[in-house]
Design a protein around this motif. Structure first.
Motif, short mmCIF file in Angstrom:
data_model
loop_
_atom_site.label_atom_id
_atom_site.label_comp_id
_atom_site.label_asym_id
_atom_site.label_seq_id
_atom_site.Cartn_x
_atom_site.Cartn_y
_atom_site.Cartn_z
N LEU A 159 18.10 33.23 -59.62
CA LEU A 159 18.55 34.04 -60.73
C LEU A 159 17.43 34.99 -61.12
O LEU A 159 16.26 34.63 -61.09
CB LEU A 159 18.92 33.17 -61.93
N CYS A 200 15.38 37.35 -71.49
CA CYS A 200 16.25 36.46 -70.72
C CYS A 200 16.28 35.06 -71.33
O CYS A 200 17.34 34.50 -71.60
CB CYS A 200 15.78 36.42 -69.27
N ASN A 213 20.14 35.65 -69.45
CA ASN A 213 20.97 36.84 -69.20
C ASN A 213 22.34 36.75 -69.87
O ASN A 213 23.38 36.95 -69.23
CB ASN A 213 21.13 37.07 -67.70
N GLN A 217 24.19 32.56 -69.25
CA GLN A 217 24.56 31.99 -67.95
C GLN A 217 24.16 30.52 -67.81
O GLN A 217 24.72 29.81 -66.97
CB GLN A 217 23.96 32.83 -66.82
N TRP A 247 27.27 28.50 -68.27
CA TRP A 247 28.44 28.72 -67.42
C TRP A 247 28.84 27.41 -66.73
O TRP A 247 27.99 26.59 -66.36
CB TRP A 247 28.13 29.78 -66.36
N ARG A 249 27.18 26.18 -63.36
CA ARG A 249 25.83 25.62 -63.29
C ARG A 249 25.91 24.11 -63.09
O ARG A 249 26.68 23.43 -63.74
CB ARG A 249 25.04 25.92 -64.57
N TRP A 264 15.91 29.07 -61.26
CA TRP A 264 15.86 29.84 -62.49
C TRP A 264 14.42 30.30 -62.73
O TRP A 264 13.51 29.50 -62.83
CB TRP A 264 16.34 29.00 -63.68
N SER A 306 24.95 35.47 -60.64
CA SER A 306 25.32 34.51 -61.69
C SER A 306 25.67 33.18 -61.05
O SER A 306 25.88 33.09 -59.83
CB SER A 306 26.55 35.03 -62.45
N ASP A 348 28.76 33.66 -59.08
CA ASP A 348 28.51 34.35 -57.81
C ASP A 348 27.97 33.38 -56.76
O ASP A 348 28.43 33.34 -55.62
CB ASP A 348 27.49 35.48 -58.00
#
Length: 688
Positions: A121, A129, A135, A138, A141, A144, A151, A313, A316
């Motif tokens: 990331l 961040c 960001n 994230q 999310w 994760r 990270w 992300s 992604d």
């Protein structure tokens, strides 16, 4: 001190006020706002060496990074709300460190015949961040924890905001790992900062407590000369000083595996997978295109190989992982990635493929490395397909000690009857158990490229001019002159005349200003010119096309020079497609003189330096030094620069994209852009 950025700094005014910082909003580009630039340095000179500059600015991060370098500062982008609160909260424990469900044990790592992928990331090194749950949330999310993700972090943030970091550390999953991001202890220019050694040592001290064993390298704004992993001594010392087990070189341009003098792996990312969402032409969906590129790399590099993917992300990364066959690919965290790099690097050829390209034989180097305490001995045995041979056929080695590397030279000989059918030569190292495959082929000697019919021929006469910045050393060298006039194109006011010359060792250029720009804008130092001011200051750039592909905006090699009235010798940088972003290489001798309107640039660029930076497939057989002779030619297109707004090629087109480091190098430009290399506005430099 806080550099106020109206776009976002208002989010963190509470942070600046709580720390009693001095706020300013000034320009960082000397040739655009010289008075503000002088005041900026007066302010920066009052900050303690090794301190932080908070905030951001409108001038671009390359200008910011280079402006703070002489003052030994690092940049901390902090637009995030409630930082004063996060700084005040105390952590629940005295020592805050990541809490991994399963501690990493290097002894359990085994290399398989797979392609290993690491997802990184981006931009975890900033308070912007970290103060927004990575960001914009994230970290929360749902993807994760379902795929290994690395990270980015910053050991300075761990020290200064321990309670905020505890929120992350206490909610990690077994698929989360933090690494020391970008440049480690703050964001700074390792190449130019007066505090580079200090920051590296601070990172070395802080990383163990912060649980950061691996790091990354970010090089897009002439920050270091390690583009594509080329390790100059200063860069090597910096990486060794940071003390990480290994690094990912995020902007390396090409997938690669290199090692520092301390045998720390440096894994290069392919350019298409660095900020991959911006690397594909309009109409192409980035995520599936990135997956296609990952699979292409797997075909280009024999397994086991290492493939970093930078930016994205959790969603992604989960989608990418699901699209990669599990029997061929494995997604891992960076600590395992680095250990795999060490094991793969126990025996490593200097190339994945070898094409003799008309030659009878070529040399290859196999490097042995060793990390373990017990010495290693073994034999390199070579197995060749029919018609091919390698000498020597085997090499014995003994007592390779921990931290030692040893290079072994082999000569690969092609079949007597030339064949273009690819084959594979196997090198087996009994000491490590590694087998390395070298793809070999034997194509014919490439035919000399001819001048495209529509291009204008410019004669570069043979001669060795004496360079002193006056142009007088060009007497008797009958090179053609080329005039480039922005006023005639309706693109500005400046005009210049170009001439080229050559000898067996170097290419020479003479550029004489024949009309001054409307506004004289000169850089004060090569540091700032290399960092991006070449697109704002008065100067010239010309791409050189050695491959015959035409231009992809900057060509195969693009030297850039700045006009100067002060006799400077450092207003020079270069851009290369497919190899580097912006770099101070290759080394060039540059001389300038003259008043505005009659300023002169003279330069000598060694052929060997251009050879060192061009991909092998772009070079003639034996390199440029072996090829240059009367009649040899290559494409060229000058770009005259008066300012950021006034610059043009000979067809009047401005650069289709920013001429700086962020150019999408793979994008093929359309006719509305610069000359293609094959039309009447293109140049062909022919050696006479």
């Amino acid at each position: 001190v806080t550099s106020y950025w109206p776009k976002e700094t208002w989010l963190s005014v509470d942070h600046g006020v709580s720390r009693r910082t001095f706020f300013f909003n000034l320009g960082y580009v000397s040739c655009e706002k010289p008075d503000e630039y002088a005041l900026l340095h007066e302010i920066l000179s009052g900050i303690e060496h090794g301190g932080a500059l908070y905030g951001w600015g409108d001038s671009g991060e390359n200008a910011l990074i280079n402006a703070i370098a002489p003052h030994g500062l690092f940049l901390q982008c902090d637009p995030a709300p409630n930082l004063s609160f996060h700084r005040a909260v105390k952590p629940s424990a005295a020592r805050i460190a990541p809490r991994r469900a399963r501690p990493f044990d290097p002894a359990t790592v085994r290399v398989a015949k797979k392609h290993y992928v690491a997802f990184l990331l981006n931009e975890g090194d900033t308070l912007k961040c970290m103060g927004t749950m990575f960001n914009g949330g994230q970290w929360a999310w749902p993807e994760r924890g379902r795929v290994p993700i690395n990270w980015g972090s910053n050991p300075w943030i761990v020290e200064e905001f321990p309670a905020m970091m505890e929120a992350y550390y206490s909610t990690m999953t077994e698929h989360d790992l933090f690494y020391s991001s970008v440049t480690g202890y703050g964001y700074y220019s390792p190449k130019h900062s007066t505090a580079t050694a200090r920051f590296a040592e601070a990172e070395r001290r802080a990383n163990p407590a912060a649980g950061l064993s691996t790091g990354s390298v970010y090089s897009v704004h002439d920050m270091i000369d390690a583009c594509n992993g080329v390790l100059d001594p200063a860069t090597d010392a910096w990486l060794v000083g940071r003390g990480c087990e290994g690094y990912v070189f995020e902007a390396a341009q090409q997938a690669s595996l290199k090692f520092t003098s301390a045998l720390q792996p440096l894994v290069g990312a392919d350019w298409a997978l660095f900020y991959w969402r911006f690397r594909f032409p309009p109409g192409v969906e980035p995520l599936p295109a990135a997956v296609v590129r990952i699979r292409q790399l797997a075909r280009e590099h024999e397994a086991p190989s290492l493939i970093p993917v930078y930016a994205g992300s959790p969603a992604d990364f989960k989608a990418m992982a699901d699209a990669l066959p599990a029997d061929e690919f494995e997604v891992v965290l960076l600590d395992e990635f680095v250990e795999l790099a060490k094991q793969i690097g126990q025996a490593q050829l200097d190339r994945d493929a070898l094409d003799l390209r008309g030659a009878v034989s070529r040399s290859v180097t196999l490097t042995l490395r060793h990390w373990r305490a017990a010495p290693r001995s073994g034999r390199i045995a070579v197995a060749c397909p029919a018609g091919w041979s390698v000498s020597p056929a085997s090499i014995d080695y003994a007592d390779l000690r921990a931290g030692e590397s040893r290079a072994l030279e082999f000569t690969v000989n092609g079949p007597a009857e030339r064949t273009a059918t690819p084959a594979r030569i196997a090198f087996h190292d009994s000491g490590s158990g590694r087998e390395l495959g070298l793809r070999v082929s034997q194509s014919g000697t490439p035919a000399p490229r001819m001048k495209p019919p529509a291009a204008q021929k410019i004669l570069a006469a043979r001669g060795t001019p004496h360079l002193d910045g006056t142009g007088r050393g060009w007497g008797g060298i009958a090179s053609s002159a080329l005039d480039h006039d922005l006023a005639a194109l309706g693109k500005g006011h400046a005009a210049a005349r170009y001439r080229w010359a050559w000898d067996a060792n170097a290419l020479y250029v003479l550029i004489e200003e024949t009309r001054a720009p409307a506004t004289v804008a000169e850089c004060p130092h090569g540091l700032y010119f290399g960092g991006g001011e070449f697109k704002r200051a008065n100067g010239v750039s010309f791409w050189l096309d050695f491959s015959g592909r035409g231009t992809t905006e900057n060509g195969d090699f693009a030297p850039r020079f700045g006009f100067s009235s002060t006799g400077r010798r450092d207003l020079y940088t270069c851009t290369l497609n497919h190899r580097v972003l912006v770099s101070s290489r290759p080394a060039a001798e540059v001389f300038t003189s003259g008043a505005p309107g009659s300023r002169i640039i003279e330069a000598r660029i060694p052929w060997a330096e251009i050879d060192a930076m061009l991909a092998e497939e772009l070079l003639p057989v034996g390199g440029l030094r072996a090829a240059v002779r009367p009649g040899y030619g290559f494409g060229c297109q000058p770009l005259l620069i008066e300012s950021h707004e006034h610059q043009a090629y000979r067809n009047g087109a401005r650069p289709a994209v920013d001429t700086g480091a962020a150019v999408t190098l793979e994008a093929v430009k359309v006719q509305s852009g610069p000359p293609t290399g094959f039309d009447a506005d293109s140049l062909w430099i022919e050696l006479g």
